[in-house]
Design an enzyme around this catalytic site. Structure first.
Site, mmCIF file in Angstrom:
data_model
loop_
_atom_site.group_PDB
_atom_site.id
_atom_site.type_symbol
_atom_site.label_atom_id
_atom_site.label_comp_id
_atom_site.label_asym_id
_atom_site.label_seq_id
_atom_site.Cartn_x
_atom_site.Cartn_y
_atom_site.Cartn_z
ATOM 1 N N ASP A 12 0.922 -0.987 0.048
ATOM 2 C CA ASP A 12 0.001 0.148 -0.035
ATOM 3 C C ASP A 12 1.105 1.209 0.076
ATOM 4 O OD1 ASP A 12 -2.185 1.587 0.415
ATOM 5 O OD2 ASP A 12 -1.557 1.816 2.711
ATOM 6 N N LEU A 13 0.292 2.517 -0.420
ATOM 7 C CA LEU A 13 1.228 3.540 -0.331
ATOM 8 C C LEU A 13 0.886 4.522 0.974
ATOM 9 C CD1 LEU A 13 0.837 4.754 -4.001
ATOM 10 C CD2 LEU A 13 2.849 3.704 -2.882
ATOM 11 N N THR A 49 -2.738 0.235 -4.513
ATOM 12 C CA THR A 49 -3.122 1.352 -4.049
ATOM 13 C C THR A 49 -4.445 1.570 -4.449
ATOM 14 O OG1 THR A 49 -2.435 3.615 -3.782
ATOM 15 C CG2 THR A 49 -2.213 2.611 -5.862
ATOM 16 N N GLY A 50 -5.279 2.702 -3.508
ATOM 17 C CA GLY A 50 -6.594 3.305 -3.885
ATOM 18 C C GLY A 50 -6.349 4.342 -4.592
ATOM 19 N N LYS A 109 -8.664 -4.612 -3.010
ATOM 20 C CA LYS A 109 -7.443 -4.937 -3.172
ATOM 21 C C LYS A 109 -7.078 -6.405 -3.461
ATOM 22 C CE LYS A 109 -5.450 -0.676 -1.378
ATOM 23 N NZ LYS A 109 -4.177 -0.305 -0.641
ATOM 24 N N ASP A 142 -2.623 -0.390 6.053
ATOM 25 C CA ASP A 142 -2.835 0.105 7.370
ATOM 26 C C ASP A 142 -4.441 0.658 7.412
ATOM 27 O OD1 ASP A 142 -2.660 3.719 6.862
ATOM 28 O OD2 ASP A 142 -2.695 2.156 5.317
ATOM 29 N N ASN A 189 -9.401 0.041 3.488
ATOM 30 C CA ASN A 189 -9.337 -0.638 1.985
ATOM 31 C C ASN A 189 -8.086 -1.476 1.870
ATOM 32 O OD1 ASN A 189 -7.032 1.471 2.270
ATOM 33 N ND2 ASN A 189 -7.240 2.017 -0.032
#
Length: 269
Positions: A9-10, A43-44, A195, A218, A221
């Site tokens: 994730d970012l 990522t979202g 995801k 974290d 999502n």
């Protein structure tokens, strides 16, 4: 050690609190890639505000955007690229009936474009960088189905109540998630796309077993990704639910290179 698929994730994970990639995180991820492991951003974020991190890390793998709705190989034509979309008529219906839902602004996005219904107001100051000047949203300007639709709600609106109304009206076609932390924002995605869909695509593409998937996240999502991975790791700064779903939790936060420390030790780099 078997080759691992490492899904990262970012925001709140790879990026520090200044939305930057630290030198240490970059060095560890590049070490892991050079050791033969597969590093993929999941990522979202849309590609237009995440492709720079892909370039900075020097990745050579597909990238997953919009929480699993888009899988592509940046900077090249790729015959395995996929995209799940929301019917554009739903976007137009939301735009034309926004007042009834308590929506102040509608932003539709695909891989390279964004369309904004009322870009001159209601985008919170702390999020303006996410939504640079975009094409006005109308039935003429947007001829494609978007991957994602962001809804900025009126300040007094209850997100859960609006979410329930959206699902009642379009529920067979959409998934609705919270976006932007505490801000009154919802994201409309294609039905069932999370995801985990993107991670599953990557694992099939590379022939990686679920037991060899390492995922870091974290927030809400990230829940399906953390659950799907053979070894899901939540950040110390992650939500309580993220930490409860994960197999492990980093000893340090995203602002302390928590993911980099964990990967270095886990892979014995």
């Amino acid at each position: 050690m078997d080759r691992k698929l490492i899904a990262i994730d970012l925001d709140g994970t790879t990026l520090n609190d200044n939305s930057k990639i630290s030198l240490r995180t970059k060095e560890v991820l590049q070490k892991a890639q050079n050791a033969g492991h597969i590093i993929s951003i999941v990522t979202g974020r849309p590609y237009r505000i995440s492709g720079n991190y892909y370039e900075e890390l020097g990745l050579k793998t597909p990238m997953i955007n919009f929480n699993g709705a888009l899988g592509h190989m940046p900077n090249q034509e790729w015959d395995k690229e996929y995209g799940y979309t929301v019917r554009k008529d739903i976007t137009f219906d939301l735009m034309e009936n926004h007042a009834d839902f308590g929506i102040e602004n509608v932003v539709a996005e695909d891989k390279l474009h964004s369309w904004v219904n009322a870009s001159d107001h209601v985008v919170p100051a702390n999020l303006t960088a996410f939504f640079p000047k975009a094409t006005p949203l109308n039935r003429t300007s947007m001829q494609v189905n978007p991957n994602s639709v962001i809804l900025f709600l009126s300040a007094h609106q209850n997100r859960d109540a609006v979410k329930a109304r959206l699902l009642e009206r379009y529920g067979s076609e959409i998934t609705v998630n919270v976006w932007g932390g505490p801000d009154p924002i919802l994201e409309v995605s294609p039905r069932g796309i999370e995801k985990a869909v993107g991670v599953d695509f990557l694992s099939y593409l590379y022939g990686i077993r679920r037991n060899d998937i390492l995922a870091f996240g974290d927030e809400s999502n990230d829940y399906t990704m953390l659950s799907y991975a053979g070894w899901g790791v939540a950040m110390k700064n992650g939500t309580e639910i993220a930490r409860s779903l994960a197999k492990d939790v980093t000893a340090k936060t995203n602002d302390e290179d928590g993911m980099a420390d964990y990967i270095e030790k886990y892979l014995s780099l």
